[in-house]
Structure formats: C-alpha cells, structure tokens
Write a protein that holds these residues in place. Structure first.
Motif, PDB file in Angstrom:
ATOM      1  N   GLN A   1      90.397 -59.986 -52.891  1.00 40.24           N
ATOM      2  CA  GLN A   1      89.194 -59.061 -52.945  1.00 40.24           C
ATOM      3  C   GLN A   1      89.448 -58.106 -52.074  1.00 40.24           C
ATOM      4  O   GLN A   1      89.353 -56.748 -52.011  1.00 40.24           O
ATOM      5  N   VAL A   2      89.439 -58.438 -50.613  1.00 36.65           N
ATOM      6  CA  VAL A   2      89.730 -57.577 -49.448  1.00 36.65           C
ATOM      7  C   VAL A   2      91.033 -56.753 -49.779  1.00 36.65           C
ATOM      8  O   VAL A   2      90.907 -55.651 -49.371  1.00 36.65           O
ATOM      9  N   ALA A   3      92.055 -57.138 -50.085  1.00 34.38           N
ATOM     10  CA  ALA A   3      93.282 -56.792 -50.184  1.00 34.38           C
ATOM     11  C   ALA A   3      93.081 -55.468 -51.348  1.00 34.38           C
ATOM     12  O   ALA A   3      93.608 -54.641 -50.825  1.00 34.38           O
ATOM     13  N   GLU A   4      92.496 -55.669 -52.215  1.00 30.30           N
ATOM     14  CA  GLU A   4      92.284 -54.570 -53.090  1.00 30.30           C
ATOM     15  C   GLU A   4      91.457 -53.729 -52.725  1.00 30.30           C
ATOM     16  O   GLU A   4      91.603 -52.422 -52.968  1.00 30.30           O
ATOM     17  N   GLN A   5      90.232 -54.207 -52.315  1.00 29.42           N
ATOM     18  CA  GLN A   5      89.221 -53.100 -52.079  1.00 29.42           C
ATOM     19  C   GLN A   5      89.555 -52.339 -50.749  1.00 29.42           C
ATOM     20  O   GLN A   5      89.144 -50.950 -50.683  1.00 29.42           O
ATOM     21  N   ARG A   6      89.973 -52.928 -49.699  1.00 32.18           N
ATOM     22  CA  ARG A   6      90.165 -52.221 -48.485  1.00 32.18           C
ATOM     23  C   ARG A   6      91.727 -51.453 -48.374  1.00 32.18           C
ATOM     24  O   ARG A   6      91.595 -50.596 -47.660  1.00 32.18           O
ATOM     25  N   PHE A   7      92.827 -52.143 -49.067  1.00 35.07           N
ATOM     26  CA  PHE A   7      94.146 -51.839 -48.736  1.00 35.07           C
ATOM     27  C   PHE A   7      94.621 -51.445 -50.105  1.00 35.07           C
ATOM     28  O   PHE A   7      95.759 -50.977 -50.180  1.00 35.07           O
ATOM     29  N   GLY A   8      93.922 -51.333 -51.033  1.00 37.80           N
ATOM     30  CA  GLY A   8      94.212 -51.010 -52.422  1.00 37.80           C
ATOM     31  C   GLY A   8      95.562 -51.635 -53.082  1.00 37.80           C
ATOM     32  O   GLY A   8      96.312 -51.095 -53.895  1.00 37.80           O
ATOM     33  N   LEU A   9      95.700 -52.970 -52.551  1.00 32.18           N
ATOM     34  CA  LEU A   9      96.865 -53.824 -53.167  1.00 32.18           C
ATOM     35  C   LEU A   9      96.149 -54.475 -54.177  1.00 32.18           C
ATOM     36  O   LEU A   9      95.730 -55.625 -54.148  1.00 32.18           O
ATOM     37  N   THR A  10      96.929 -54.013 -55.400  1.00 28.17           N
ATOM     38  CA  THR A  10      96.366 -54.692 -56.595  1.00 28.17           C
ATOM     39  C   THR A  10      97.460 -55.980 -57.005  1.00 28.17           C
ATOM     40  O   THR A  10      97.146 -56.596 -58.164  1.00 28.17           O
ATOM     41  N   GLY A  11      98.450 -56.106 -56.236  1.00 31.75           N
ATOM     42  CA  GLY A  11      99.337 -57.463 -56.537  1.00 31.75           C
ATOM     43  C   GLY A  11     100.538 -56.879 -57.259  1.00 31.75           C
ATOM     44  O   GLY A  11     100.700 -55.698 -57.613  1.00 31.75           O
ATOM     45  N   LEU A  12     101.204 -57.785 -57.796  1.00 30.36           N
ATOM     46  CA  LEU A  12     102.590 -57.646 -58.560  1.00 30.36           C
ATOM     47  C   LEU A  12     102.314 -57.814 -60.129  1.00 30.36           C
ATOM     48  O   LEU A  12     101.583 -58.610 -60.395  1.00 30.36           O
ATOM     49  N   THR A  13     103.245 -57.215 -60.592  1.00 28.83           N
ATOM     50  CA  THR A  13     103.294 -57.466 -62.296  1.00 28.83           C
ATOM     51  C   THR A  13     104.467 -58.634 -62.414  1.00 28.83           C
ATOM     52  O   THR A  13     105.467 -58.601 -61.800  1.00 28.83           O
ATOM     53  N   VAL A  14     103.731 -59.711 -63.097  1.00 30.33           N
ATOM     54  CA  VAL A  14     104.678 -60.645 -63.434  1.00 30.33           C
ATOM     55  C   VAL A  14     105.017 -61.050 -64.831  1.00 30.33           C
ATOM     56  O   VAL A  14     104.234 -60.745 -65.841  1.00 30.33           O
TER      57      VAL A  14
ATOM     58  N   GLY B   1      85.142 -45.959 -44.066  1.00 27.91           N
ATOM     59  CA  GLY B   1      86.127 -45.842 -45.494  1.00 27.91           C
ATOM     60  C   GLY B   1      85.065 -45.848 -46.740  1.00 27.91           C
ATOM     61  O   GLY B   1      84.179 -47.012 -46.787  1.00 27.91           O
ATOM     62  N   ALA B   2      85.335 -45.046 -47.716  1.00 33.43           N
ATOM     63  CA  ALA B   2      84.310 -44.828 -48.708  1.00 33.43           C
ATOM     64  C   ALA B   2      84.252 -46.017 -49.447  1.00 33.43           C
ATOM     65  O   ALA B   2      83.024 -46.342 -50.292  1.00 33.43           O
ATOM     66  N   GLU B   3      85.392 -46.975 -49.692  1.00 35.37           N
ATOM     67  CA  GLU B   3      85.395 -48.100 -50.481  1.00 35.37           C
ATOM     68  C   GLU B   3      84.567 -49.345 -50.075  1.00 35.37           C
ATOM     69  O   GLU B   3      84.481 -50.397 -50.637  1.00 35.37           O
ATOM     70  N   ASP B   4      84.390 -49.230 -48.762  1.00 41.56           N
ATOM     71  CA  ASP B   4      83.571 -50.679 -48.306  1.00 41.56           C
ATOM     72  C   ASP B   4      82.441 -50.704 -48.668  1.00 41.56           C
ATOM     73  O   ASP B   4      81.474 -49.966 -48.653  1.00 41.56           O
ATOM     74  N   PRO B   5      82.029 -52.070 -49.134  1.00 40.04           N
ATOM     75  CA  PRO B   5      80.625 -52.273 -49.671  1.00 40.04           C
ATOM     76  C   PRO B   5      79.540 -51.848 -48.690  1.00 40.04           C
ATOM     77  O   PRO B   5      78.464 -51.487 -49.291  1.00 40.04           O
TER      78      PRO B   5
ATOM     79  N   VAL C   1      98.271 -58.983 -44.413  1.00 42.05           N
ATOM     80  CA  VAL C   1      97.930 -57.780 -45.289  1.00 42.05           C
ATOM     81  C   VAL C   1      98.161 -56.518 -44.730  1.00 42.05           C
ATOM     82  O   VAL C   1      97.749 -55.991 -43.607  1.00 42.05           O
ATOM     83  N   ALA C   2      98.976 -55.540 -45.346  1.00 44.68           N
ATOM     84  CA  ALA C   2      99.436 -54.409 -44.515  1.00 44.68           C
ATOM     85  C   ALA C   2      99.927 -54.388 -43.019  1.00 44.68           C
ATOM     86  O   ALA C   2      99.476 -53.796 -42.341  1.00 44.68           O
ATOM     87  N   GLY C   3     100.486 -55.493 -43.063  1.00 38.36           N
ATOM     88  CA  GLY C   3     101.300 -55.943 -41.526  1.00 38.36           C
ATOM     89  C   GLY C   3     100.069 -56.359 -40.712  1.00 38.36           C
ATOM     90  O   GLY C   3     100.573 -56.560 -39.584  1.00 38.36           O
ATOM     91  N   GLN C   4      99.005 -56.799 -41.151  1.00 34.25           N
ATOM     92  CA  GLN C   4      97.918 -57.396 -40.415  1.00 34.25           C
ATOM     93  C   GLN C   4      97.884 -58.778 -40.541  1.00 34.25           C
ATOM     94  O   GLN C   4      97.607 -59.385 -41.660  1.00 34.25           O
ATOM     95  N   ALA C   5      98.086 -59.857 -39.451  1.00 31.63           N
ATOM     96  CA  ALA C   5      97.993 -61.068 -39.728  1.00 31.63           C
ATOM     97  C   ALA C   5      96.634 -61.679 -39.445  1.00 31.63           C
ATOM     98  O   ALA C   5      95.978 -61.320 -38.669  1.00 31.63           O
ATOM     99  N   LEU C   6      96.377 -62.536 -40.228  1.00 34.81           N
ATOM    100  CA  LEU C   6      94.884 -63.555 -39.880  1.00 34.81           C
ATOM    101  C   LEU C   6      95.126 -64.796 -40.476  1.00 34.81           C
ATOM    102  O   LEU C   6      95.687 -65.031 -41.324  1.00 34.81           O
ATOM    103  N   PRO C   7      94.442 -65.436 -39.810  1.00 35.76           N
ATOM    104  CA  PRO C   7      94.324 -66.924 -40.109  1.00 35.76           C
ATOM    105  C   PRO C   7      93.342 -67.200 -41.302  1.00 35.76           C
ATOM    106  O   PRO C   7      92.439 -66.707 -41.343  1.00 35.76           O
TER     107      PRO C   7
END
Length: 324
Positions: free
Chosen positions: A155-168, A306-310, A129-135
C-alpha cells in the motif's frame, strides 16, 4: 549501501519523499516506454523469487526497487526457523502476483550484506522501496502477521512511490524479458541535477534558485516543485532556536508568525499532523492577512509531504472546514 529505516506510518523523511517522487517519475517513464515498444514487461511466476548475492545486489534489489517493492529474506541452511519462514514468503510472493519481489540472501555466503543491514540474528526480513531500506520483522512470525506487514508495504509502495508492481504472465518464459531501453534524458535533467547537488551540499540558496529556474521554464515540473518546497523549508528552519520557537508558540497562540515557525519545525521533526493541525487552528481563529499567511504556509507544507499522502487529504478537508 547503508540501509535506512523508513517509517510507513509517521515521520516525514525528506530524503524518502524525494526518492518517492523520483521513483514515481521513473516508473511512469518506464511504463510509457514499454507501452511505446508494445512490451507488457510481464514476468513468469518463477521470476518473483530471486537468489541474490553481493555482486548482483545493486541490479537485482536496488534497481528493481524503483519498479516494485523488494522483500529480502536473510536466511542460512543451518537455521531451522528460516526453513519454516522461507517457504511461506515464497508462496506469498506468488500469491501476491507481482506486488512484490522476494530476494533470498544466504548470509553465510554474503556476510557483507548481513553487516550492512546490521543483522544480529536470522531469519530477518527487510524491504527495499525506491532504494530505501526498512526492516519488516526478525525471527519467527505467523502468516497473519506476515500478510498484514506485506499489505502495508504494498500500500505504501503504491500510494507514496507509485509502484504498482509487476505484470505476471503464467505463460511467460523465465529470462526472456526484453532488454530495458534507455529512458531519454529530460530537457531539465542537468538543471535538476545541479539543484540536487546544491541541496545535498547545504547550499540551500543555490538549490532554491536552481529549482526556480526549472519552474520558470516548466511550471508544472513535479520534481522541481517538490525540491523547491523542501529547500525553502530547510532554509526557513536553518539557524532557528527550536526551544525558543516552541516556547514562543506556546506562550503566544495568537502570534501567527510564531505558529508558522513552529509548524515548520514540526514538519522537519516528523510531526506531520502537529504541523498541519497547528496551522489549521491558526487559520480557524484568524482573519485577513494573518489567515492568508497561515493558509499559504499550510499549502506549502502540503507540497513537501505530497498530495497523495492521506495526511494531506485529511488536512485539506480540515482546512476547508476552517475556511468555510
């Protein structure tokens, strides 16, 4: 590329926070540019599952991870558990409808990637996610466990990284996406790059000055605000005797300066709730200038996380109760 673990529930990794802000900015720029061109950026369901090798890893995984989480399935033809897991992941990639991409890596043909990720056995599943690898998990896993892990990932990708995914688009033809347009450089990119270089080299004073220079021209620049908060935090804890600071904070709960220093160390050490709780309690039991000093430091730490972190949202509510 050496993968890094990124916690999805606890530690604040300052590098990951920076990556999150950069990914959000890139994602917003890409969406704005696509809208300007009238390009929906839609992909076909077939493009949600990729076969990836070492040569295409940067393009297909690292670069794509700035727009959508990429789940990596490390497998081999001789691996029986892989033959059970891989079809489940492929089916879920289509079902999740663009919330993540699935990259399949044959470990027999890509030994270097297996070594870089430190994989000892397969099947093994990672995410980038955003170049960060995690197991994510290794070995056999039930579908319910897989779904729960993927739900947390998106959920983490959207809330912390703003990644809402792709349009299919089911009618899209694979491979016919328009060529990506170059995003024009921002007016402060050179100054921000200089600040990042200073930060990475340990020149915290230089980084603070560079970020302030950007903010003097563009007070709302999100990358500069985040970078300045990080640099100032790191500069404050540089050279501190952590054991002495914590002991003093424990022995002198009414010493505001001691609580503020301990909160800085808490945050750098990844103890986010402890840092926020310490300063909120300090605000609650103090008044006047002491209370204001604790409040302002707490607001600065909110900027770092970050303001969006719960956790920030919850701490803001607690701060409001302490103040009023």
């Amino acid at each position: 590329m050496q993968p890094r673990n990124m916690s999805m529930s606890g530690v604040v990794d300052l590098a990951a926070v920076k990556a999150a802000q950069e990914a959000k900015a890139k994602a917003e720029q890409a969406r704005a540019e696509a809208a300007r061109r009238g390009d929906t950026g839609a992909v076909s369901p077939a493009e949600l599952v990729l076969d990836v090798d070492e040569a295409g890893f940067e393009r297909d995984v690292l670069q794509r991870s700035t727009e959508v989480p990429v789940v990596i399935d490390f497998w081999a033809e001789w691996c029986e558990p892989c033959k059970q897991l891989s079809p489940v992941l492929e089916r879920l990639a289509v079902e999740y409808n663009g919330r993540f991409l699935l990259a399949k890596v044959d470990v027999d043909a890509n030994q270097m990637l297996m070594q870089q990720f430190g994989i000892q056995g397969i099947p093994a599943v990672f995410a980038v996610v955003a170049g960060q690898a995690l197991p994510l998990f290794q070995g056999a896993a039930g579908e319910q466990q897989i779904r729960e892990t993927l739900d947390q990932l998106v959920q983490v990708a959207e809330q912390r990284f703003g990644l809402t995914g792709l349009t299919v688009d089911p009618d899209a033809v694979p491979g016919e996406r328009p060529a990506d347009a170059e995003v024009p450089a921002g007016p402060y990119d050179a100054m921000l790059e200089a600040a990042v270089r200073a930060l990475d080299s340990g020149d915290l004073g230089g980084a603070v000055t560079a970020y302030k220079n950007v903010l003097s021209e563009d007070p709302g620049n999100p990358e500069a605000k985040l970078g300045l908060a990080q640099a100032e935090l790191l500069r404050r804890v540089q050279g501190l005797d952590a054991q002495k600071v914590r002991q003093e904070a424990a022995e002198k709960p009414g010493d505001v300066a001691a609580q503020i220093a301990a909160a800085d160390l808490d945050l750098v050490g990844g103890h986010v709730e402890d840092a926020f709780g310490r300063l909120t309690d300090t605000v609650r039991r103090t008044a006047g200038e002491d209370r204001n000093s604790a409040r302002l430091r707490l607001l600065e730490l909110f900027e770092v996380v970050g303001a969006e972190d719960p956790r920030v949202t919850g701490a803001r509510r607690a701060l409001a109760r302490a103040l009023f």
